[in-house]
Scaffold this active site. Structure first.
Site, mmCIF file in Angstrom:
data_model
loop_
_atom_site.group_PDB
_atom_site.id
_atom_site.type_symbol
_atom_site.label_atom_id
_atom_site.label_comp_id
_atom_site.label_asym_id
_atom_site.label_seq_id
_atom_site.Cartn_x
_atom_site.Cartn_y
_atom_site.Cartn_z
ATOM 1 N N ALA A 245 45.331 26.363 51.092
ATOM 2 C CA ALA A 245 46.552 26.872 51.735
ATOM 3 C C ALA A 245 47.305 27.918 50.916
ATOM 4 O O ALA A 245 48.479 28.172 51.180
ATOM 5 C CB ALA A 245 47.483 25.744 52.146
ATOM 6 N N ALA A 246 46.632 28.543 49.938
ATOM 7 C CA ALA A 246 47.277 29.670 49.235
ATOM 8 C C ALA A 246 47.592 30.767 50.243
ATOM 9 O O ALA A 246 48.661 31.384 50.212
ATOM 10 C CB ALA A 246 46.367 30.214 48.138
ATOM 11 N N GLY A 247 46.650 30.993 51.165
ATOM 12 C CA GLY A 247 46.853 32.026 52.186
ATOM 13 C C GLY A 247 48.038 31.691 53.094
ATOM 14 O O GLY A 247 48.846 32.571 53.420
ATOM 15 N N ASP A 248 48.160 30.433 53.503
ATOM 16 C CA ASP A 248 49.295 30.036 54.359
ATOM 17 C C ASP A 248 50.613 30.217 53.603
ATOM 18 O O ASP A 248 51.614 30.659 54.172
ATOM 19 C CB ASP A 248 49.160 28.566 54.790
ATOM 20 C CG ASP A 248 47.986 28.350 55.742
ATOM 21 O OD1 ASP A 248 47.579 29.314 56.422
ATOM 22 O OD2 ASP A 248 47.469 27.217 55.796
HETATM 23 P P1 ADP Z 1 43.118 32.549 51.278
HETATM 24 O O1 ADP Z 1 43.732 31.249 50.838
HETATM 25 O O2 ADP Z 1 43.450 32.950 52.675
HETATM 26 O O3 ADP Z 1 41.650 32.667 50.935
HETATM 27 P P2 ADP Z 1 43.737 34.025 48.856
HETATM 28 O O4 ADP Z 1 42.867 33.085 48.107
HETATM 29 O O5 ADP Z 1 43.496 35.478 48.718
HETATM 30 O O6 ADP Z 1 43.817 33.694 50.424
HETATM 31 O O7 ADP Z 1 45.232 33.695 48.391
HETATM 32 C C1 ADP Z 1 46.359 34.219 49.043
HETATM 33 C C2 ADP Z 1 47.359 34.730 48.040
HETATM 34 O O8 ADP Z 1 47.777 33.657 47.178
HETATM 35 C C3 ADP Z 1 46.819 35.806 47.123
HETATM 36 O O9 ADP Z 1 46.943 37.078 47.741
HETATM 37 C C4 ADP Z 1 47.746 35.633 45.921
HETATM 38 O O10 ADP Z 1 49.020 36.201 46.174
HETATM 39 C C5 ADP Z 1 47.926 34.124 45.837
HETATM 40 N N1 ADP Z 1 46.891 33.507 44.990
HETATM 41 C C6 ADP Z 1 45.749 32.898 45.403
HETATM 42 N N2 ADP Z 1 45.008 32.464 44.363
HETATM 43 C C7 ADP Z 1 45.719 32.775 43.236
HETATM 44 C C8 ADP Z 1 45.518 32.586 41.815
HETATM 45 N N3 ADP Z 1 44.432 31.971 41.346
HETATM 46 N N4 ADP Z 1 46.459 33.059 40.959
HETATM 47 C C9 ADP Z 1 47.569 33.685 41.441
HETATM 48 N N5 ADP Z 1 47.814 33.909 42.745
HETATM 49 C C10 ADP Z 1 46.920 33.456 43.649
#
Ligand code: ADP
Length: 306
Positions: A249-252
């Site tokens: 849920a980083a994307g959410d």
């Molecule tokens: P999704 O979860 O949709 O695959 P991402 O993995 O690209 O999307 O993560 C979404 C956003 O969360 C990234 O653009 C960034 O801002 C943040 N993020 C994700 N992973 C990390 C990380 N390991 N360190 C710092 N920020 C992160």
């Protein structure tokens, strides 16, 4: 601050921790089990509320115990639930998740009531949508309903954010309704059929979405941050440095930070910074909704890393 409308899915996530993935015919004993409220729509609505924004959720739950539990959870988090529909004689959406010790997962989805978020429900929600300033949606409900909701939001002058996840090829018409599209690398690849590994490749792929009518593409690139692509700009906005333990849920979380920034009147770069900080913090904690930060926590990270 303007109100945010999240139109989307609500799932109960049943997570079972297992020693290895289940084999055909095998009965496997798990080592632990958790029940979480999830689904991309619900996750984004809860994350917006944690960041202190007024947020209305439009979605469908079943008339089962899980649905009642999710309804209360959203209320507790401060989400406006007046646009939620409790559908009769159907289960709430569910995700059955197996997680192995290496951290990999396998997910089977039961769409349940999420499949009843129809065009008609979108039209019934028109007045509720029109009172908001930012509109955010994803791809876990029937596509015609998603498009109809976006059309209503667009016609009423809302800023429309599409999170094209889980990715599937989309009709051209949908992009003309988007102020912002926020694919990660895999989603951008599926939407365009083009490679997205390097920044140059991602820019070229994003430009095809602009050609199909989107005003702006934000390509989420994990720890690297986000590539912002518009007709006359292309910039990488770096992420924050954190100790990531679970990127669920980083994307959410990112999308919620973006919507809150836009609802608060920030320019796009400021809104992306808040989004990057929100996404980054969510990776430092386990789970989806339990990992989502408050506005003060996101601002503290921004202040700390300049
Ligand atoms: P999704 O979860 O949709 O695959 P991402 O993995 O690209 O999307 O993560 C979404 C956003 O969360 C990234 O653009 C960034 O801002 C943040 N993020 C994700 N992973 C990390 C990380 N390991 N360190 C710092 N920020 C992160």
């Amino acid at each position: 601050m303007k109100k945010i409308c999240v139109f989307g899915s609500l799932n109960i996530d049943m997570t079972l921790f297992v020693p290895h993935f289940n084999l055909p015919g095998e009965t496997l004993t798990g080592t632990g089990m958790s029940i979480f409220t999830g689904g991309k729509g619900g996750n984004q609505a809860v994350a917006c509320a944690r960041l202190g924004a007024p947020v209305k959720m439009i979605g469908c739950l079943g008339d089962d115990a899980n649905g009642a539990m999710y309804y209360e959870k959203l209320k507790e988090e401060g989400v406006d639930v007046s646009g939620l529909k409790v559908c009769r004689d159907i289960t709430s959406g569910m995700a059955f998740i197996e997680v192995v010790p290496e951290g990999e997962n396998r997910i089977a989805l039961a769409v349940g009531a999420n499949g009843l978020l129809t065009e008609e429900v979108a039209r019934e929600s028109a007045a509720a949508i029109a009172e908001c300033g930012v509109y955010m949606t994803q791809l876990e409900n029937p596509l015609e309903a998603i498009i109809e909701g976006m059309r209503i939001a667009h016609e009423n002058g809302l800023t429309v954010v599409l999170d094209p996840a889980p990715a599937r090829p989309l009709p051209d018409g949908i992009f003309a309704l988007c102020d912002v599209v926020t694919p990660n690398e895999t989603e951008l690849n599926i939407l365009t059929g083009m490679p997205t590994d390097t920044l140059e490749e991602a820019e070229a792929a994003a430009r095809t979405l602009l050609a199909r009518g989107a005003k702006m593409v934000l390509n989420k690139r994990g720890a690297a941050g986000v590539l912002l692509v518009t007709a006359d700009a292309c910039r990488l906005i770096p992420g924050f440095k954190v100790n990531a333990v679970d990127t669920t849920a980083a994307g959410d979380s990112f999308n919620a930070g973006l919507a809150v920034g836009l609802a608060d009147g920030m320019d796009i770069e400021q809104a992306i910074r808040l989004a990057n900080a929100t996404g980054a913090i969510s990776t430092t904690r386990l789970g989806a909704q339990p990992a989502m930060p408050t506005r003060a926590q996101a601002e503290a990270l921004m202040a700390e890393q300049g």
